[in-house]
Design a protein around this motif. Structure first.
Motif, PDB file in Angstrom:
ATOM      1  N   CYS A 277       2.472 -10.822   2.408  1.00 27.64           N
ATOM      2  CA  CYS A 277       2.063 -11.626   1.239  1.00 27.64           C
ATOM      3  C   CYS A 277       1.320 -10.734   0.238  1.00 27.64           C
ATOM      4  O   CYS A 277       1.479 -10.863  -0.979  1.00 27.64           O
ATOM      5  N   LEU A 278       0.512  -9.813   0.765  1.00 31.84           N
ATOM      6  CA  LEU A 278      -0.233  -8.903  -0.105  1.00 31.84           C
ATOM      7  C   LEU A 278       0.718  -7.985  -0.879  1.00 31.84           C
ATOM      8  O   LEU A 278       0.594  -7.812  -2.090  1.00 31.84           O
ATOM      9  N   LEU A 279       1.709  -7.429  -0.179  1.00 30.30           N
ATOM     10  CA  LEU A 279       2.690  -6.548  -0.837  1.00 30.30           C
ATOM     11  C   LEU A 279       3.450  -7.320  -1.920  1.00 30.30           C
ATOM     12  O   LEU A 279       3.659  -6.839  -3.028  1.00 30.30           O
ATOM     13  N   GLU A 280       3.837  -8.537  -1.570  1.00 36.32           N
ATOM     14  CA  GLU A 280       4.579  -9.375  -2.520  1.00 36.32           C
ATOM     15  C   GLU A 280       3.727  -9.650  -3.767  1.00 36.32           C
ATOM     16  O   GLU A 280       4.211  -9.597  -4.897  1.00 36.32           O
ATOM     17  N   ASN A 281       2.431  -9.905  -3.544  1.00 45.87           N
ATOM     18  CA  ASN A 281       1.548 -10.194  -4.675  1.00 45.87           C
ATOM     19  C   ASN A 281       1.339  -8.967  -5.570  1.00 45.87           C
ATOM     20  O   ASN A 281       1.217  -9.109  -6.792  1.00 45.87           O
ATOM     21  N   ILE A 282       1.312  -7.773  -4.977  1.00 49.21           N
ATOM     22  CA  ILE A 282       1.161  -6.555  -5.799  1.00 49.21           C
ATOM     23  C   ILE A 282       2.369  -6.434  -6.737  1.00 49.21           C
ATOM     24  O   ILE A 282       2.235  -6.155  -7.924  1.00 49.21           O
ATOM     25  N   ILE A 283       3.541  -6.718  -6.181  1.00 48.66           N
ATOM     26  CA  ILE A 283       4.757  -6.596  -6.994  1.00 48.66           C
ATOM     27  C   ILE A 283       4.811  -7.695  -8.070  1.00 48.66           C
ATOM     28  O   ILE A 283       5.157  -7.435  -9.219  1.00 48.66           O
TER      29      ILE A 283
END
Ligand code: NAP
Length: 292
Positions: A277-283
């Motif tokens: 979820c964190l990686l997705e939010n960075i993108i």
């Protein structure tokens, strides 16, 4: 048979589409998405976890920089640091993991992170907007960043088709990163969510009335079979190291497994979904940044 609520499959599903989105950002913006993170050298566990997060970022083409803080960093220096990284056009995402060194706890971090770069939903704007929403449709439509761990729990429950609407759910732990937003999000999905904490009177009695028990307190194997009702679902957010140095959750997994209808493992449950979820939010933050 007890269902194992593993998080690796969902985590992989979330991550599968991220490299293409990164490639697209590189093509359109001419650079990689970039995360700026504060790293406290005062807390080994948080520091190790941040390194793991940054390694996962780099693997899919997100560049990262850690800004170290320690017991010598003044609140003024920390405030300036947050203002600088938040306002930099080359920073797409800002992360300030807790705990911070003691003298920095007074700094209003939630007012210093730009909401559009606040990938863990910690800012006053994102948190405030989340709590104004009364159902999940409103949360999705508001385009907010919500705290990743709380979101990961909801996504993991939905992935495994755990019935949330109408369920009595106890969330143990009232931090603003996990328990509080999670209880609110579950109530937005029509659960009756009870937020419990260290001062809850007769906590085992409360937990025994619940269909789902979610523990986020940070105490190794604290949740025991005599604290849940037979057939309850157990979601374990805790990440702890026991006195033998073994990594474990808040729930006594082996003891609870025969009693619970479904249970998350630790490791391999909520944790991998949170990271995805964190990686997705960075993108998501990077896509919005270069389109502004
Ligand atoms: P936190 O800020 O330390 O909050 C702990 C909460 O637990 C507090 O609300 C506290 O109550 C409550 N509590 C402590 N002992 C209790 C007890 N015996 N009975 C009932 N409630 C009790 O912790 P956090 O940041 O939310 O993190 C909680 C755990 O989740 C930690 O193990 C952390 O490492 C883990 N975590 C995991 C992930 C993941 O992705 N898996 C992500 C984030 C955090 P009071 O408010 O009354 O003090």
């Amino acid at each position: 048979m007890t269902i194992l609520l593993e998080g690796k499959t969902l985590s992989a599903q979330i991550r599968a589409e991220l490299p293409d989105r990164v490639a697209n950002i590189r093509l359109e913006a001419g650079r990689e998405p970039h995360l700026s993170a504060v790293q406290s050298s005062e807390d080994d566990a948080a520091s190790i976890y941040l390194n793991k997060e940054m390694e996962a970022c780099r693997k899919i083409g997100i560049s990262c920089r850690a800004y170290p803080v320690d017991s010598k960093t003044t609140p003024e220096e920390f405030t300036d640091l947050l203002k600088t990284i938040s306002s930099s056009p080359l920073t797409d995402a800002v992360l300030v993991p807790r705990p911070l060194p003691k003298q920095l706890e007074q700094v209003p971090v939630c007012d210093l992170i730009t909401p559009e770069k606040d990938i863990d939903g910690a800012s006053t704007y994102n948190m405030g907007r989340l709590f104004l929403c009364k159902n999940f449709r409103e949360i999705a439509a508001a385009g907010l960043f919500v705290p990743c761990t709380a979101l990961a729990v909801v996504r993991l429950m939905r992935h495994h088709e755990i019935t949330i609407s109408g369920a009595r759910i106890a969330v143990v732990g009232r931090s603003s990163t996990v328990g509080k937003p999670l209880a609110h999000m579950l109530s937005c999905l029509d659960a009756t969510a009870t937020l419990c904490h260290s001062r809850t009177v007769d906590l085992p009695q409360v937990l025994k009335t619940c269909d789902i028990v979610i523990s986020a307190i940070g105490k190794a194997r604290w949740l025991k079979p005599d604290m849940i009702k037979e057939g309850a679902t157990v979601i374990d957010v805790g990440t702890n190291t026991d006195d033998k140095g073994i990594f474990c959750g808040d729930a006594d997994f082996e003891a609870l497994k025969p009693l619970a209808s479904a249970i998350t493992p630790v490791p391999g449950g909520v944790g991998p979904v949170t990271l995805s979820c964190l990686l997705e939010n960075i993108i998501k933050a990077a896509e919005a940044n270069f389109r502004r």
